[in-house]
Design an enzyme around this catalytic site. Structure first.
Site, PDB file in Angstrom:
ATOM      1  N   SER A  45       0.844  -1.190   0.000  1.00 61.95           N
ATOM      2  CA  SER A  45       0.000   0.000   0.000  1.00 61.95           C
ATOM      3  C   SER A  45       0.880   1.241   0.000  1.00 61.95           C
ATOM      4  O   SER A  45       1.995   1.222   0.539  1.00 61.95           O
ATOM      5  CB  SER A  45      -0.897   0.018   1.237  1.00 61.95           C
ATOM      6  OG  SER A  45      -1.556   1.266   1.382  1.00 61.95           O
ATOM      7  N   TYR A  96      -1.706  -0.427  10.129  1.00 61.53           N
ATOM      8  CA  TYR A  96      -1.829  -0.916   8.754  1.00 61.53           C
ATOM      9  C   TYR A  96      -0.613  -0.498   7.937  1.00 61.53           C
ATOM     10  O   TYR A  96      -0.016  -1.316   7.217  1.00 61.53           O
ATOM     11  CB  TYR A  96      -3.104  -0.347   8.145  1.00 61.53           C
ATOM     12  CG  TYR A  96      -3.361  -0.729   6.704  1.00 61.53           C
ATOM     13  CD1 TYR A  96      -3.882  -1.975   6.376  1.00 61.53           C
ATOM     14  CD2 TYR A  96      -3.094   0.168   5.674  1.00 61.53           C
ATOM     15  CE1 TYR A  96      -4.127  -2.319   5.049  1.00 61.53           C
ATOM     16  CE2 TYR A  96      -3.338  -0.161   4.347  1.00 61.53           C
ATOM     17  CZ  TYR A  96      -3.857  -1.406   4.036  1.00 61.53           C
ATOM     18  OH  TYR A  96      -4.090  -1.741   2.728  1.00 61.53           O
TER      19      TYR A  96
END
Length: 248
Positions: free
Chosen positions: A143, A157
């Site tokens: 990501s 995350y």
């Protein structure tokens, strides 16, 4: 050339889009899912409708036995693997790190870090030419959060995705001599239902207008990049961190 691919977390979003695109190339796809059998079945049908073959395989990537079983099932159905997409991942609601309970951290890290490592480890064992494999390609779905940091939203995350990038770089160096390329895709603001699971269903569209391309991306756009890295067209690309972020 037909390929056999395993995609973790392939019942929705980027994983499902990648599976459909692989099917359009005539590839065989192991569609791993954690709990939504109906969504996984829909992905299988979509792959088959596109011209490929597919099976759905339930399994938790944070459980070693499940990971081994999903590799076994894919190879039993379609033969030796040519590629693996390390895609399964989770996130939680927006919060600062100071307010995150340890249970949340463990859950995110178990799936996003341990799960990724177990999947990548098994991919190395199955694909390595020195272990009897065909060689091939491993694509880690990271990501843009890995470089942006996730401040005030999801540092946990972002941290997990940074670990995945590090893993991809290290594995590319270990496995190049074994005929395996390893790369990391870093999506940005992509319209998928993972945002709803984090309590912000419109996040991608809301923030996407601030990118240089003035919009959010689609799962298919990320899937195209993943399939390119799986394909022989990217035969000299390994150890890369490829941003698919609209310039963000």
């Amino acid at each position: 050339m037909s390929k056999t691919i395993l995609i973790t977390g392939a019942s929705r979003g980027i994983g499902a889009a990648t599976a459909r695109l692989a099917g359009a190339r005539g590839w065989a796809v192991g569609v791993n899912y954690a709990g939504n059998a109906e969504a996984a079945a829909a992905t299988v049908k979509a792959v088959e409708a596109a011209g490929g073959k597919a099976i759905a395989i339930k399994g938790d990537v944070a459980e070693e036995a499940d990971v081994i079983a999903m590799f076994d099932a894919t190879e039993a159905a379609f033969g030796k693997l040519d590629g693996v997409v390390v895609n399964a991942g989770i996130l939680d609601v927006a919060a600062q790190l100071a307010d995150m309970p340890v249970e949340r951290l463990r859950k995110v890290f178990d799936v996003n870090i341990l799960g990724a490592a177990l999947t990548a480890r098994e991919a190395a064992r199955r694909l390595s030419t020195g272990r009897g494999g065909n060689g091939g390609s491993v694509v880690v779905v990271s990501s843009a959060a890995a470089r942006l940091g996730g401040a005030d939203e999801r540092i946990d995350y972002a941290l997990s995705k940074g670990a995945m990038d590090t893993m991809a770089i290290g594995m590319s160096k270990e496995l190049g001599p074994e005929g395996i390329r390893v790369n990391s895709i870093r999506p940005g603001l992509i319209v998928t239902d993972i945002h709803a699971s984090g309590g912000q269903p419109e996040r991608a569209n809301t923030l996407g207008g601030g990118t240089p391309l003035r919009r959010a991306g689609t799962a298919e756009e990320v899937g195209e990049a993943i399939v390119w890295l799986l394909d022989d067209a990217s035969s000299y690309v390994t150890g890369a961190l490829l941003d698919v972020t609209g310039g963000r």
